[in-house]
Enzyme design. Structure first.
Site, PDB file in Angstrom:
ATOM      1  CD  GLU A 212      -5.431  -1.339   8.777  1.00 57.32           C
ATOM      2  OE1 GLU A 212      -4.225  -1.092   8.014  1.00 57.32           O
ATOM      3  OE2 GLU A 212      -6.308  -0.662   8.597  1.00 57.32           O
TER       4      GLU A 212
ATOM      5  CE  LYS B 282      -0.082   3.201   4.873  1.00 58.34           C
ATOM      6  NZ  LYS B 282       0.120   3.549   6.428  1.00 58.34           N
TER       7      LYS B 282
ATOM      8  N   GLY C 216       2.974   2.541  11.023  1.00 58.17           N
ATOM      9  CA  GLY C 216       3.875   3.767  10.718  1.00 58.17           C
ATOM     10  C   GLY C 216       4.229   3.923  11.990  1.00 58.17           C
TER      11      GLY C 216
ATOM     12  CG  ASN D 215      -1.783   1.372   1.285  1.00 60.67           C
ATOM     13  OD1 ASN D 215      -2.049   1.867   0.379  1.00 60.67           O
ATOM     14  ND2 ASN D 215      -2.295   1.243   2.450  1.00 60.67           N
TER      15      ASN D 215
END
Length: 250
Positions: free
Chosen positions: A167, A11, A173, A9
């Site tokens: 997740e 983002k 992050g 991903n």
């Protein structure tokens, strides 16, 4: 046996140069890991470029979100039906950043999930708990609520044609990763919850782990019985790191 799926991903990151360099660097590692399915989800503006670059590759193309509408006066939205023209196979839905930054409720996520499937694409249903919920031992209640919203809307059989990505929001992050044992316990509980409604669906659905996965942590995660791959964020933007994650699943 469920196939390992490694999905990146990206983002809101990228440029035309970066997209070309990253995809070209990933083709060989993806081809060499023949038993691992690989997909990338670039920003929507780069889907056309990515489609062309992936024409001779085993890497599948994904999108990061979709609207519930296929067309009409919905400025700024992205139609799941239009994604098909760009070779998109997977679409993320319910990512924690959409749930928090865009206030998407379980009901909205369930409606988007259905729209994605109706367009002939594979929804990647993202579920998971915040740090506060984790510390309050609410993980199972949260993921069951998020799953049940989709089941109530589309039926348990809909998950047979979908992917689930667990997740833990507290690990996205942040550099923190749930240990393989912690991740496995949640994945097993998710599969157990689904098995109460349909054992075949529960046994067949891929459940990815998506919390700061790196090359160094991937093998330990993939060794767990109920972890079927990874939804990768930051590491998906680094060719060497993402390639190491792919290799860990081979």
């Amino acid at each position: 046996m469920r196939q390992i799926l490694v999905m990146g991903n990206w983002k809101l990151n990228g440029s035309k140069t970066m997209v070309a360099e990253l995809i070209n660097a990933l083709k060989a590692p993806a081809d060499e890991a023949g038993n691992v399915a690989v997909a990338v989800c670039p920003p929507v503006l780069f889907l056309g470029q990515a489609q062309e670059l992936l024409a001779d590759s085993t890497i599948a193309l994904g999108a990061q979100d979709a609207d519930v509408h296929t067309q009409g006066a919905f400025t700024g939205e992205n139609s799941p039906a239009m994604y098909g023209e760009f070779g998109v196979q997977y679409v993320l839905v319910g990512h924690s950043e959409r749930r928090t930054l865009h206030a998407e409720s379980d009901a909205v996520v369930a409606a988007k999930f259905a729209a994605i499937q109706q367009a002939g694409l594979v929804p990647v249903l993202c579920i998971g708990e915040t740090l506060e919920q984790f510390e309050a031992n609410e993980t199972q209640a949260v993921v069951e609520r998020q799953l049940q919203a989709v089941i109530d809307h589309s039926g348990i059989q809909a998950l047979a044609s979908a992917v689930i990505a667990y997740e833990p929001v507290w690990a996205i992050g942040t550099g923190k990763t749930a240990t393989p044992d912690i991740a496995q316990s949640v994945h097993a509980a998710i599969r157990g919850f689904l098995a109460k409604q349909d054992a075949d669906v529960a046994a067949g659905v891929q459940i990815l782990y998506g919390g700061s996965v790196k090359g160094a942590s991937a093998a330990g995660l993939f060794a767990m019985e109920d972890i079927d791959g990874a939804l990768v964020g930051g590491a998906a933007l680094q060719a060497d790191e993402f390639a190491a994650i792919i290799k860990a699943g081979a």
